[in-house]
Design an enzyme around this catalytic site. Structure first.
Site, short mmCIF file in Angstrom:
data_model
loop_
_atom_site.label_atom_id
_atom_site.label_comp_id
_atom_site.label_asym_id
_atom_site.label_seq_id
_atom_site.Cartn_x
_atom_site.Cartn_y
_atom_site.Cartn_z
N ASP A 1 0.53 -3.65 6.33
CA ASP A 1 -0.67 -3.18 5.62
C ASP A 1 -1.82 -3.20 6.61
O ASP A 1 -2.20 -4.27 7.12
CB ASP A 1 -0.97 -4.09 4.43
CG ASP A 1 -2.21 -3.64 3.67
OD1 ASP A 1 -2.23 -2.50 3.19
OD2 ASP A 1 -3.17 -4.44 3.57
N GLU B 1 2.22 2.74 5.61
CA GLU B 1 1.67 3.48 4.49
C GLU B 1 0.98 4.74 4.99
O GLU B 1 0.28 4.70 6.01
CB GLU B 1 0.69 2.60 3.71
CG GLU B 1 0.30 3.14 2.35
CD GLU B 1 -0.56 2.16 1.57
OE1 GLU B 1 -0.79 2.40 0.39
OE2 GLU B 1 -1.01 1.17 2.17
N ASP C 1 -3.75 -8.74 0.74
CA ASP C 1 -3.14 -8.00 1.84
C ASP C 1 -1.66 -8.33 1.99
O ASP C 1 -0.83 -7.45 2.23
CB ASP C 1 -3.88 -8.28 3.14
CG ASP C 1 -5.33 -7.79 3.10
OD1 ASP C 1 -5.59 -6.84 2.35
OD2 ASP C 1 -6.17 -8.37 3.81
#
Length: 411
Positions: free
Chosen positions: A205, A288, A371
């Site tokens: 992330d 992502e 997170d």
């Protein structure tokens, strides 16, 4: 597969003069060829690369206004026209959706103060030991200018060999950045290596203050460059007040370019080390698909997001995965609710404000770091997609989440 190896070089003042001539000629040839293409009426056929080379190089040398093109290697001039043809091909393939990725724009004219480059094929350079020779007047073979007098070549370039070349290079590009630094970029053939992974996979992330949060719970902090950022902003305010064309303005521009280059090097070094470690230690790296173009519309975070280099990390991971056997980089959809789902029970609690950094799920009672929870969900989504499964999500109910701690954080 092909890879690039870049090295810093330190040319002498005389060599800098010769390189400036070379960069200028390549820039003029590019601009002349692009101007000819733009001048062609719509509907008429464009000239081929060979025709462009004949008009902007061979015929231009006979013109008194362009006869100084004979003073540099014709190899670099021909490669400049070939590079323009490649840029046009990429533009049309991107326009017709044959080329993946972001849209490629139409080629633009090159400027003197931007980054300069000149490319040589194997007949335009030679490497003998630790010495690199570049052709100046277009020698016909490597031996003809590697063994000839200094008038036939730019000469031996002082090169900082940080690592050996794995194979014989097929081409080399001479670069000069806006900070006045010179580099040699070699294209070589490399073979994938075998490295035993430590983990099956990892979810990543990306953020701003915390550059990367891994699904293992580890957090990688971003290097603090706020001091350099303040110097750049202060220098640009001075640059705006300086008189155009003055020596003081040119000195300020060079100073700002050096600070910006240092800031880029710090970010690139951090991202390179992070990408190398992720690919080397994990068989699958899940990232992502971030909508960076939409995020930079936030004027409060645009500068920080632009300089974080999220896209660079993805590109580096994908490039390094091809150099190691049995490595894969997966990118999940940007619409996956990774920060809205509990990684323990799959309960979806909905959107959270950026100031919420820790969450207590009232469905299972697990306390989640925002997170870390998102990185675990990213890994689960990537591995589930890999196995042809779907990430199970339990729909939310009222009061299914409680905020434990909040503090203002940029991302």
């Amino acid at each position: 597969m092909k890879s690039r190896y870049q090295y810093r070089i330190y040319p002498t003042p005389g060599q800098q003069t010769e390189l400036a001539k070379l960069f200028g000629c390549c820039r003029v040839v590019w601009n002349d060829a692009l101007a000819l293409i733009k001048a062609i009426p719509q509907g008429e056929k464009w000239p081929s690369n060979a025709q462009l080379q004949r008009r902007v190089i061979t015929q231009a040398k006979q013109d008194p206004a362009r006869n100084w093109l004979s003073g540099v290697s014709v190899v670099a001039l021909q490669q400049s026209v070939i590079n323009l043809g490649t840029a046009l091909k990429n533009f049309f393939e991107s326009r017709s959706r044959k080329r993946k990725g972001s849209r490629v724009g139409f080629p633009r004219f090159k400027k003197k103060l931007n980054r300069q480059s000149a490319r040589f094929t194997q007949r335009g350079f030679a490497i003998k030991g630790e010495k690199v020779y570049l052709a100046c007047l277009g020698a016909r073979s490597l031996a003809s200018f590697a063994d000839a007098g200094s008038h036939r070549k730019i000469g031996k370039l002082k090169t900082k060999w940080s690592r050996p070349l794995p194979s014989e290079p097929s081409s080399v590009t001479v670069l000069k950045d806006c900070a006045g630094r010179y580099f040699l970029s070699f294209v070589v053939e490399v073979e994938p290596v075998t490295v035993e992974p430590k983990n099956q996979g990892v979810g990543v992330d990306l953020g701003l203050e915390t550059l990367a949060t891994l699904s293992t719970g580890e957090k990688v902090k971003a290097r603090d460059t706020r001091t350099l950022d303040r110097k750049i902003r202060k220098g640009k305010r001075k640059l705006a007040r300086a008189i155009k064309g003055s020596r003081r303005r040119e000195s300020l521009r060079n100073a700002i370019a050096r600070i910006e280059a240092r800031q880029r090097d710090i970010r690139k070094d951090t991202n390179q080390k992070l990408a190398s470690r992720l690919v080397r230690e994990n068989s699958v790296v899940v990232l992502e698909d971030l909508n960076v173009a939409g995020m930079v519309k936030n004027r409060c975070l645009a500068r920080a997001i632009s300089r974080a280099g999220w896209r660079d990390i993805r590109i580096m991971c994908e490039a390094k995965a091809t150099l190691i056997q049995d490595r894969e980089v997966r990118v999940i959809s940007r619409w996956e609710p990774t920060s809205q789902v509990c990684s323990c029970c799959g309960y979806r609690w909905g959107k959270l404000d950026l100031s919420v950094r820790s969450v207590l799920c009232l469905n299972c009672g697990a306390e989640q770091d925002r997170d870390v929870n998102a990185s675990v969900n990213i890994m689960a989504a990537g591995l589930a997609d890999l196995n042809g499964q779907a990430l199970s999500i339990v729909r939310p109910q009222s009061g299914a989440v409680a905020c434990l701690s909040t503090h203002q954080e940029s991302m």
